[in-house]
Write a protein that holds these residues in place. Sequence first.
Motif, short mmCIF file in Angstrom:
data_model
loop_
_atom_site.label_atom_id
_atom_site.label_comp_id
_atom_site.label_asym_id
_atom_site.label_seq_id
_atom_site.Cartn_x
_atom_site.Cartn_y
_atom_site.Cartn_z
N ILE A 40 89.64 99.19 14.76
CA ILE A 40 90.01 99.58 13.29
C ILE A 40 89.40 98.68 12.45
CG2 ILE A 40 92.08 99.66 11.95
CD1 ILE A 40 93.75 100.36 14.14
N GLU A 57 89.03 102.35 20.49
CA GLU A 57 88.87 102.53 19.04
C GLU A 57 89.11 101.21 18.46
OE1 GLU A 57 90.52 106.98 18.00
OE2 GLU A 57 91.83 105.09 17.46
N ASP A 83 97.91 100.19 6.34
CA ASP A 83 96.88 101.17 6.65
C ASP A 83 96.31 100.84 8.30
OD1 ASP A 83 96.52 102.35 4.16
OD2 ASP A 83 95.42 100.81 3.31
N TYR A 84 96.22 99.38 8.30
CA TYR A 84 95.74 99.08 9.67
C TYR A 84 96.74 99.82 10.84
CZ TYR A 84 92.28 95.82 8.18
OH TYR A 84 91.12 95.33 7.66
N VAL A 125 89.80 102.54 8.04
CA VAL A 125 91.03 102.75 7.35
C VAL A 125 90.84 102.24 5.78
CG1 VAL A 125 92.34 102.37 9.27
CG2 VAL A 125 91.87 100.35 8.02
N ARG A 178 87.25 103.33 13.74
CA ARG A 178 88.31 104.00 12.99
C ARG A 178 88.50 103.32 11.55
NH1 ARG A 178 91.84 106.73 11.07
NH2 ARG A 178 93.87 107.27 12.03
N THR A 183 93.50 101.93 20.78
CA THR A 183 93.01 100.82 19.74
C THR A 183 92.75 99.46 20.98
OG1 THR A 183 94.43 101.52 17.99
CG2 THR A 183 93.56 99.54 17.75
N ALA A 241 97.05 103.18 11.81
CA ALA A 241 95.96 103.79 12.51
C ALA A 241 95.84 103.43 13.73
CB ALA A 241 94.49 103.26 11.98
#
Length: 466
Positions: free
Chosen positions: A179, A177, A218-219, A208, A206, A227, A222
């Motif tokens: 972000i 993923e 927010d990061y 955010v 992903r 990641t 996630a």
Amino acid sequence: MMEKADLFRRLPSVDELLKTTDIAPLTQEHGRLGVTEAIRAELEAVRARLADGSLDGARFDAVLALLSEAVSARAAKMDAGSLRRVINASGVVIHTNLGRVPLIRDAVERIGECASGYSNLEMDLEKGERGCRDDHARHLLSRLFARQGVGEAAAIVVNNNAAAVFLALSALAKGGEVIVSRGELVEIGGSFRIPDIMAQSGACLREVGTTNRTRIGDYEAAITENTRLLLRVHRSNFEITGFTERPDLAELVALGRRRGIPVMEDLGSGALVNMADFGVPGEPGLCDSLRAGVALVTCSGDKLLGGPQAGLICGAPDLVGRSRAHPLFRALRVDKMCYAALEATLSAYLREQYERIPLLRILRLPAAGIERRCTALAEAARRFSPEVLATRTMIGGGAAPGKSLPSFALGLASVRDGARDLARRLRQQSVPILSRIEDDRVLLDLRTVDDADDRYLAETLAGMEA
Ligand SMILES: *Cc1c(COP(=O)(O)O)cnc(C)c1O
């Protein structure tokens, strides 16, 4: 009807025309096949005009008399190719449709030297063994980086920044993923969309935050064990203003370090000098990002860097190395002409000869000098009710959104068919002239016009009907 049939019969054959004293010598330049094709096309055009009645007996002989000239012009046009030099008076400095930026003269010379014969593209001249093409440009870049306080950073070159992003994501994040803030899911120039490139690379996007606000939390929320990267994308061609927020690069880097996830940045332009010194404040530089600790930065070679079309992947040697080792690198690599042009451009930066780099010279031109050139050109354009107008030149090209520089343009009015038609006629000149239309006037912004072309502009305008 009878007459029409006669005229058809009076048309010479291809073979007859090939033997005429006017046409026979054309085969030297255009080849026998080329001239034959041009003759066929011309005869076809005449036949079509006879058939639809737009050519009759009264003008038939005149057309026949001009046939060899028409064949000559057509043969030249048919084998000339379509890419040609144009004059950019549009008022956009980095104009993607016009080849983005002019190259430094040294680049053209280096291309000539290295491309008209053999080169050491992949040859280690010391050892006499196969070398690496990516050795070129690398040393110049690392010296430029070191001067700006960047520690160890590697760099490779690919076809363009879209390729750089694609390669880096493929090499570093496939199956994992990435972000990205919803405020940075950009589309650049139609076919480059971050979500699409991400999908193609096999990395999972992903998203955010929101369009206008994304916070560091927010990061952080996630991040999972899947990641692979935190991706920052430069908003090259739009601005979000008002109630907005996004974390500093430093915050993002700190989060990445804490969680062991590299930050990658698609920087877009990749300026190598402080653009504020060139009238474009607030534009992040390549070294700013590397110094801030971004692990991998990608950018274009032909935006604010002012070089050839290329994409740079710079940063942590292990991540750059993984991108280099990925099989896609082979498909996205650049040729000797690109390295020659990029090295010539980077050399000028190393020598601090910024005025030699056309893009930087254009950005620094004082408006007063542009105004004087417009005034001089107005003289030649008297027929078009010329006006010298204060205007702004856009930086453009997916660089520095909304930023512009003060400039001057010559405003022209056409009594014949209006501004659109005049703009079209300007594009049809032997060296096409690209203008822009504002308030039903054609504007020629001279900031992006090489002053060596002023004379051509004057002669062209003086020779055109209003
Ligand atoms: C311009 C731009 C690209 C595409 O770069 P090319 O060199 O045209 O492929 C990608 N990302 C950003 C942010 C850009 O500004």
